[in-house]
Design an enzyme around this catalytic site. Structure first.
Site, PDB file in Angstrom:
ATOM      1  N   ARG A 124       8.280 -42.174  10.079  1.00 54.20           N
ATOM      2  CA  ARG A 124       8.117 -42.840  11.369  1.00 54.20           C
ATOM      3  C   ARG A 124       9.111 -42.286  12.392  1.00 54.20           C
ATOM      4  O   ARG A 124      10.279 -42.663  12.406  1.00 54.20           O
ATOM      5  CB  ARG A 124       8.309 -44.359  11.245  1.00 54.20           C
ATOM      6  CG  ARG A 124       7.754 -45.126  12.473  1.00 54.20           C
ATOM      7  CD  ARG A 124       8.198 -46.582  12.474  1.00 54.20           C
ATOM      8  NE  ARG A 124       9.616 -46.692  12.782  1.00 54.20           N
ATOM      9  CZ  ARG A 124      10.437 -47.570  12.207  1.00 54.20           C
ATOM     10  NH1 ARG A 124       9.989 -48.414  11.293  1.00 54.20           N
ATOM     11  NH2 ARG A 124      11.719 -47.602  12.529  1.00 54.20           N
ATOM     12  N   GLU A 143      14.860 -40.659  16.718  1.00 46.04           N
ATOM     13  CA  GLU A 143      15.153 -40.261  15.345  1.00 46.04           C
ATOM     14  C   GLU A 143      13.839 -40.176  14.579  1.00 46.04           C
ATOM     15  O   GLU A 143      12.789 -40.634  15.041  1.00 46.04           O
ATOM     16  CB  GLU A 143      16.080 -41.275  14.660  1.00 46.04           C
ATOM     17  CG  GLU A 143      15.495 -42.675  14.573  1.00 46.04           C
ATOM     18  CD  GLU A 143      16.477 -43.698  14.040  1.00 46.04           C
ATOM     19  OE1 GLU A 143      17.597 -43.313  13.662  1.00 46.04           O
ATOM     20  OE2 GLU A 143      16.122 -44.888  14.002  1.00 46.04           O
ATOM     21  N   ASN A 145      12.466 -41.392  10.851  1.00 50.03           N
ATOM     22  CA  ASN A 145      12.787 -42.223   9.696  1.00 50.03           C
ATOM     23  C   ASN A 145      11.901 -41.857   8.516  1.00 50.03           C
ATOM     24  O   ASN A 145      10.674 -41.759   8.659  1.00 50.03           O
ATOM     25  CB  ASN A 145      12.561 -43.707  10.030  1.00 50.03           C
ATOM     26  CG  ASN A 145      13.357 -44.151  11.237  1.00 50.03           C
ATOM     27  OD1 ASN A 145      14.548 -44.389  11.165  1.00 50.03           O
ATOM     28  ND2 ASN A 145      12.684 -44.238  12.381  1.00 50.03           N
ATOM     29  N   SER A 150       9.957 -50.195   7.322  1.00 45.11           N
ATOM     30  CA  SER A 150       9.478 -51.573   7.229  1.00 45.11           C
ATOM     31  C   SER A 150       8.748 -51.992   8.496  1.00 45.11           C
ATOM     32  O   SER A 150       8.518 -51.192   9.395  1.00 45.11           O
ATOM     33  CB  SER A 150      10.659 -52.516   6.969  1.00 45.11           C
ATOM     34  OG  SER A 150      11.575 -52.454   8.049  1.00 45.11           O
ATOM     35  N   LYS A 307      20.919 -37.749  10.024  1.00 48.31           N
ATOM     36  CA  LYS A 307      20.995 -37.288  11.412  1.00 48.31           C
ATOM     37  C   LYS A 307      21.351 -35.806  11.483  1.00 48.31           C
ATOM     38  O   LYS A 307      20.947 -35.114  12.414  1.00 48.31           O
ATOM     39  CB  LYS A 307      22.015 -38.131  12.183  1.00 48.31           C
ATOM     40  CG  LYS A 307      21.710 -39.628  12.195  1.00 48.31           C
ATOM     41  CD  LYS A 307      20.363 -39.924  12.818  1.00 48.31           C
ATOM     42  CE  LYS A 307      20.057 -41.399  12.861  1.00 48.31           C
ATOM     43  NZ  LYS A 307      19.722 -41.970  11.557  1.00 48.31           N
ATOM     44  N   LYS A 365      26.339 -40.344  16.469  1.00 50.05           N
ATOM     45  CA  LYS A 365      25.582 -40.932  15.369  1.00 50.05           C
ATOM     46  C   LYS A 365      26.148 -40.525  14.012  1.00 50.05           C
ATOM     47  O   LYS A 365      26.343 -39.337  13.748  1.00 50.05           O
ATOM     48  CB  LYS A 365      24.117 -40.476  15.432  1.00 50.05           C
ATOM     49  CG  LYS A 365      23.342 -40.983  16.646  1.00 50.05           C
ATOM     50  CD  LYS A 365      21.890 -40.581  16.540  1.00 50.05           C
ATOM     51  CE  LYS A 365      21.032 -41.261  17.591  1.00 50.05           C
ATOM     52  NZ  LYS A 365      19.593 -40.952  17.396  1.00 50.05           N
ATOM     53  N   GLU A 369      21.116 -45.465   8.687  1.00 51.75           N
ATOM     54  CA  GLU A 369      19.912 -46.053   9.248  1.00 51.75           C
ATOM     55  C   GLU A 369      20.210 -47.462   9.726  1.00 51.75           C
ATOM     56  O   GLU A 369      21.196 -48.088   9.318  1.00 51.75           O
ATOM     57  CB  GLU A 369      18.800 -46.087   8.198  1.00 51.75           C
ATOM     58  CG  GLU A 369      18.223 -44.713   7.908  1.00 51.75           C
ATOM     59  CD  GLU A 369      17.731 -44.010   9.155  1.00 51.75           C
ATOM     60  OE1 GLU A 369      16.986 -44.609   9.945  1.00 51.75           O
ATOM     61  OE2 GLU A 369      18.107 -42.851   9.365  1.00 51.75           O
ATOM     62  N   GLY A 370      19.291 -48.003  10.550  1.00 50.07           N
ATOM     63  CA  GLY A 370      19.409 -49.391  10.997  1.00 50.07           C
ATOM     64  C   GLY A 370      20.325 -49.515  12.205  1.00 50.07           C
ATOM     65  O   GLY A 370      21.117 -48.626  12.519  1.00 50.07           O
ATOM     66  N   ARG A 451       9.245 -51.937  19.503  1.00 48.83           N
ATOM     67  CA  ARG A 451      10.359 -52.896  19.541  1.00 48.83           C
ATOM     68  C   ARG A 451      10.976 -52.847  20.940  1.00 48.83           C
ATOM     69  O   ARG A 451      11.187 -51.762  21.481  1.00 48.83           O
ATOM     70  CB  ARG A 451      11.405 -52.544  18.488  1.00 48.83           C
ATOM     71  CG  ARG A 451      10.932 -52.738  17.061  1.00 48.83           C
ATOM     72  CD  ARG A 451      11.838 -52.044  16.062  1.00 48.83           C
ATOM     73  NE  ARG A 451      11.790 -50.597  16.254  1.00 48.83           N
ATOM     74  CZ  ARG A 451      12.557 -49.736  15.590  1.00 48.83           C
ATOM     75  NH1 ARG A 451      13.432 -50.171  14.709  1.00 48.83           N
ATOM     76  NH2 ARG A 451      12.460 -48.442  15.818  1.00 48.83           N
TER      77      ARG A 451
END
Length: 475
Positions: A124, A143, A145, A150, A307, A365, A369-370, A451
């Site tokens: 993703r 980025e 993923n 999820s 990254k 970075k 993740e997250g 989002r």
């Protein structure tokens, strides 16, 4: 610069706002747009979401969907290139203990010849709509993923919710503006196809989850849909610690959990050092890789998620090493923000000096993740000065800061007042790749995730509590 949805006149009157907010919250709860409030998973609340779908230029949405098969293939080919992974991560594995531990597993299974015949990947890329003076907004990649992906089931429900809210607000027949969202259809199709290619009808699919998983409903909907596609498939959910203590690897490389052979391991955890509290979790990570089971993400895909790899792929001629379609490459490259190594080299020192001089222009970075991990603003200057000459600096990359386009919307979040806000949206496109050896069985886009967060929030993860579920309204 702002984007507007001309079909929705904002702000709403108090009466309309109160009515639609109540309608939306009840609809969200009744259709399963939920998260668990307690670790015992015995109490639920509606997931934070926007009242209306947010405007996204149709041409940019279509571009993101078009590119997805290309990004799936790109990441697949990267994971098969040991020379590139080893060279790109050379400094990072020395500076970042977690990435170093993953790389050690990668090398061990490679030396042991632990080849996996079936590949399953969910990819993703996430994008922001980038403000460009005197130009339409552009699509810029935040980025890519490949790990613990999820919210697909929640995104499907958000699309359904927003179509219902628009209809309630007097905007019917809106499916052309709020596009179909087959996230779980495509991802479950991929899981079932990989299970079929594994070739053992008594084998199971294993979801690796956290204890007290807040997104348990997102996972549960996947299990329901897998069973609808093939009721014979056994689906297990276990946490890393349990698996480290109880999973077994047979001499013929079968992964056994509670007496059942496992065909597919799908990680919904394991992307952060905090998920590995003992050697037991690492034990399972290793034996899953040593097994014949298709692992999503496998260790090479997990490393490709860093990254540092994405920074290397943004460099000239990197994508061309793996893909040959010039139109696809041109489209993909047009979404890359400038990214810079922070290795202890002349190049890294130059990038660090840029970050110190103009920290407002960059994001720093780590290999995580997250939400909640990136560094912004003056904190970049402080961190880079603190890390001057230290190996730890190689564990970060510096990325050009994307200036997102602003939209106006309302956020519905448990315990918060409902006010119109200036917000920015991040668009993710889900992709699914399934292969048997080098034969591609599935490579396609599979729905989207939007989002949206307050413009003042730097971080944007739903799990970090900074964003709301949203849907694109194509303009």
């Amino acid at each position: 610069m702002s984007l507007h949805n001309d079909a929705i006149k904002l702000p709403l009157s108090d009466a309309d706002l109160n009515h639609l907010a109540a309608f939306s919250n009840i609809r969200a709860m009744s259709t399963g747009l939920l998260y668990a409030v307690t670790d015992r998973q015995d109490e639920a609340a509606y997931m934070p979401h926007t009242l209306f779908p947010s405007p996204v230029p149709r041409v940019l949405y279509q571009k993101a969907v078009y590119m997805q098969a290309g990004f799936n293939e790109l990441m697949w080919r990267v994971t098969k290139d040991d020379e590139f992974l080893t060279s790109a991560l050379k400094s990072t594995i020395e500076a970042d203990e977690f990435t170093g531990r993953l790389f050690k597993i990668y090398k061990q299974v490679q030396e042991e010849g632990c080849h996996k015949p079936v590949t399953l990947a969910v990819v993703r890329p996430d994008y922001l709509l980038h403000f460009q003076p005197n130009k339409p907004p552009g699509l810029m990649q935040v980025e890519i993923n490949t790990n613990s992906i999820s919210l697909a089931a929640m995104s499907v429900r958000t699309t359904q919710l927003h179509r219902a809210v628009l209809q309630e607000h007097g905007i019917p027949n809106n499916s052309q503006q709020v596009p179909d969202n087959p996230c779980t259809d495509g991802m479950c199709e991929g899981l079932v196809k990989a299970w079929e290619l594994y070739g053992q009808p008594n084998a199971s699919i294993l979801f690796v989850v956290e204890d007290g998983e807040k997104n348990i409903f997102d996972i549960t909907y996947f299990i329901y849909q897998i069973k609808e596609l093939n009721h014979a498939i056994k689906v297990l959910t276990r946490n890393l610690l349990y698996l480290g203590k109880n999973a077994q690897l047979t001499d013929d490389r079968k992964l056994i959990v509670d007496g059942m052979e496992v065909a597919i391991v799908y990680y919904r955890t394991g992307g952060d050092p905090s998920h590995f509290t003992s050697e037991m979790e690492w034990k399972f990570k290793l034996i899953a890789e040593q097994s014949l089971a298709a692992v999503c993400p496998s260790i090479s895909w997990h490393l490709a998620d860093t990254k540092k790899i994405q920074q290397e792929l943004s460099q000239p001629r990197a994508v061309e090493r793996y893909l040959s379609d010039p139109e696809m490459i041109s489209n993909m490259r047009s979404t890359f923000a400038a990214q810079y190594s922070l290795d202890l080299t002349a190049e890294g020192d130059k990038a660090a000096a840029m970050g110190i001089a103009n920290p407002q222009n960059y994001v720093m970075k780590p290999q995580r993740e997250g939400g909640g991990n990136n560094i912004y603003g003056d904190d970049i200057r402080v961190k880079l000065e603190e890390l001057a000459g230290q190996q730890e600096r190689s564990g970060y990359i510096l990325m050009e800061r994307i200036m997102p386009t602003v939209v106006k919307n309302y956020e519905l979040c448990r315990g918060k007042s409902v006010d119109m806000q200036d917000m920015v949206s991040e668009l993710g496109i889900y992709g699914v790749l399934v292969c048997k050896e080098d034969q591609v069985a599935i490579n396609k886009a599979s729905g989207h995730l939007l989002r949206t967060k307050n413009v003042m929030n730097n971080e944007g993860g739903i799990g970090a509590g900074a964003s709301a579920m949203d849907s694109p309204y194509l303009v």
